[in-house]
Motif scaffolding. Sequence first.
Motif, PDB file in Angstrom:
ATOM      1  N   THR A  37       0.514   3.946  -2.806  1.00  0.00           N
ATOM      2  CA  THR A  37       0.425   5.309  -2.507  1.00  0.00           C
ATOM      3  C   THR A  37       1.041   6.346  -3.124  1.00  0.00           C
ATOM      4  O   THR A  37       1.084   7.481  -2.937  1.00  0.00           O
ATOM      5  N   LYS A  38       2.338   6.041  -3.562  1.00  0.00           N
ATOM      6  CA  LYS A  38       3.228   7.023  -3.969  1.00  0.00           C
ATOM      7  C   LYS A  38       2.982   7.259  -5.320  1.00  0.00           C
ATOM      8  O   LYS A  38       3.105   8.427  -5.782  1.00  0.00           O
ATOM      9  N   ASN A  69       0.951  -1.230   0.154  1.00  0.00           N
ATOM     10  CA  ASN A  69      -0.091  -0.358  -0.206  1.00  0.00           C
ATOM     11  C   ASN A  69       0.661   1.514   0.094  1.00  0.00           C
ATOM     12  O   ASN A  69       0.553   2.289  -0.645  1.00  0.00           O
ATOM     13  N   GLN A  70       1.752   0.972   0.710  1.00  0.00           N
ATOM     14  CA  GLN A  70       2.886   2.145   0.835  1.00  0.00           C
ATOM     15  C   GLN A  70       3.448   2.723  -0.701  1.00  0.00           C
ATOM     16  O   GLN A  70       3.322   3.957  -1.150  1.00  0.00           O
ATOM     17  N   PHE A 122      -0.546   6.865  -6.491  1.00  0.00           N
ATOM     18  CA  PHE A 122      -1.973   7.073  -6.693  1.00  0.00           C
ATOM     19  C   PHE A 122      -2.414   7.157  -5.169  1.00  0.00           C
ATOM     20  O   PHE A 122      -2.057   6.597  -4.194  1.00  0.00           O
ATOM     21  N   THR A 123      -3.260   8.196  -4.965  1.00  0.00           N
ATOM     22  CA  THR A 123      -4.034   8.468  -3.713  1.00  0.00           C
ATOM     23  C   THR A 123      -4.887   7.488  -3.428  1.00  0.00           C
ATOM     24  O   THR A 123      -5.281   6.610  -4.135  1.00  0.00           O
ATOM     25  N   GLU A 124      -5.393   7.182  -2.197  1.00  0.00           N
ATOM     26  CA  GLU A 124      -6.441   6.344  -1.867  1.00  0.00           C
ATOM     27  C   GLU A 124      -7.555   6.356  -2.510  1.00  0.00           C
ATOM     28  O   GLU A 124      -8.133   5.588  -2.897  1.00  0.00           O
ATOM     29  N   GLU A 125      -8.095   7.766  -2.692  1.00  0.00           N
ATOM     30  CA  GLU A 125      -9.308   7.940  -3.494  1.00  0.00           C
ATOM     31  C   GLU A 125      -9.029   7.607  -4.922  1.00  0.00           C
ATOM     32  O   GLU A 125     -10.095   7.265  -5.591  1.00  0.00           O
ATOM     33  N   GLU A 126      -8.009   7.418  -5.498  1.00  0.00           N
ATOM     34  CA  GLU A 126      -7.828   7.045  -6.795  1.00  0.00           C
ATOM     35  C   GLU A 126      -7.718   5.506  -6.883  1.00  0.00           C
ATOM     36  O   GLU A 126      -7.479   4.790  -7.850  1.00  0.00           O
ATOM     37  N   ILE A 127      -7.718   4.812  -5.644  1.00  0.00           N
ATOM     38  CA  ILE A 127      -7.347   3.308  -5.819  1.00  0.00           C
ATOM     39  C   ILE A 127      -8.742   2.463  -5.530  1.00  0.00           C
ATOM     40  O   ILE A 127      -9.365   2.778  -4.701  1.00  0.00           O
ATOM     41  N   HIS A 169     -11.683  -0.398   0.940  1.00  0.00           N
ATOM     42  CA  HIS A 169     -10.962   0.678   1.352  1.00  0.00           C
ATOM     43  C   HIS A 169      -9.819   0.042   2.135  1.00  0.00           C
ATOM     44  O   HIS A 169      -9.591  -1.052   2.468  1.00  0.00           O
ATOM     45  N   TRP A 170      -8.551   0.849   1.955  1.00  0.00           N
ATOM     46  CA  TRP A 170      -7.264   0.252   2.480  1.00  0.00           C
ATOM     47  C   TRP A 170      -7.549   0.224   4.196  1.00  0.00           C
ATOM     48  O   TRP A 170      -7.008  -1.037   4.711  1.00  0.00           O
TER      49      TRP A 170
END
Length: 488
Positions: free
Chosen positions: A167-168, A163-164, A170-175, A435-436
């Motif tokens: 998220t470099k 996840n880390q 894509f943001t959480e909202e984009e995943i 969600h993450w």
Amino acid sequence: MEPMSFVLFGATGDLAKRKIFPALFNLYVDKKLPAAFSIVGVGRRAWSDTAFIQSVEQSIREFSRRHEIDQAVLAPFLAAFSYVAVDVTDAAGYASLLERVEQREKEFNLPQNRMFYLSVAPEYFEVIAANIQESGLGSPQGWKRLIIEKPFGRDLQSAEDLNQKLTKAFTEEEIYRIDHYLGKAMVQNLEALEFANPVFAALWNNRHIANVQITASETVGVEERAGFYEQAGALRDMVQNHMLQMLMMVAMHIPKRITATDIRAQKRKVMEAVRPLKIEEVAQNVVRAQYSAGQIGETPVVGYRDEPGVSPASMTETYIAARVWIDDPFWRGVPFYIRTGKRLKEKATRIVIEFKNPLERLYREQQEKTLPNLLIINVHPEEGIALQLNSKNPANSGKIEPVTVDFSAGHQDVPEAYERLLFDALRGDSTYFAHWNEVRLSWKWVEPILAAFERNLVPLVSYEAGSHGPEAARDLLREEGFSWWLDH
Ligand code: BG6
């Protein structure tokens, strides 16, 4: 819906062929794709556009739920496809991919909205996300989104690392993390069932519910997936994701608004309230089992350890049952039982809510037997809802008997999970994606079970192929005086 480019990594793979192309086509026929779009397939094979488009057409003809395919509809759909051969681990190849995506954007006059779908083995997630970022593909003027499939890590640590890295780029909202159980119509329906019906909303708590049983049983064995399954087992394959997602959907409390943010916040609260198991408590709460030889219908089948590719000494579980407690004021004292396994008697995913039966004694005194009210949610392959009530039967001297009020979706042409999920992702609705927080909390709950299995603190029992699973799973419920419903 805004026009966009759909970039599919793993475009020559099995999932693309069986699920993704047919789903995109069905969305197109239902007018649920944007007015203009481009679909760029990415794969390792050196295919021409023509060869790729032929394979897409073939997959639609073979796997679409629509049997009649109108060439006049198919042709313009196929015109949106093109193919680029890229070794996804080699950053250099992404320049030609970017070039193709931009060229199609110009050709179709598309804004730079880009959906990246990673239908590839999980070890490629990181490198692809990083290369999307570095190549400039991931810096469009419009939106960008990433769809990935499970497995999302193989334990808490690897999931966090992955996840880390994602998220470099894509943001959480984009995943958009696909859990295809969240795409099933009856799982999506849980929210409406619970909250749009005051009769159920009022009863959805520990005053009225005695226990909840969530079953996902399969008749198939390990098939050709031994390589993967030996490393995963039912815990990683089904429990960490699908089973816990269904549990969250059943147990969530009414959100302030029916939005992705509010629903996911409620699901997170459930997972946060799930009682953690200590390693030494796992054996009392979790049944771990493996199938032995037996019969599915009339067909004899071998035991798991005799399946091709499986070690004869394998300790991999093909079945899990577990008792889960949710320590919040709504659910305190209500056991949630989950079970899933391969090579069981029937293919059925269902949720049974057993209500308390406080007046049972009153009727027993009258020599009448009443059964608890049950709400049965049939998720798959039948889709429907049934409610079991007690009612006097006028034809049997007014004796009380259970009657079932039944709604079944029957054999309507219901869109498939992937259609619903792709449609949602394309319009930016993440309600039915994991969600993450959900993924993280699920792994956290599963960790002590993984550890207890590894240390062999939980016996691996066996069950006969074609049965309802091991006796130990029945004992689990017996401890609270319950039994599994509908094991005929
Ligand atoms: C997948 C698992 O996620 O779900 C498979 O990897 C399993 O092992 C499948 O067979 C079950 O899905 P469904 O939709 O057939 O219940």
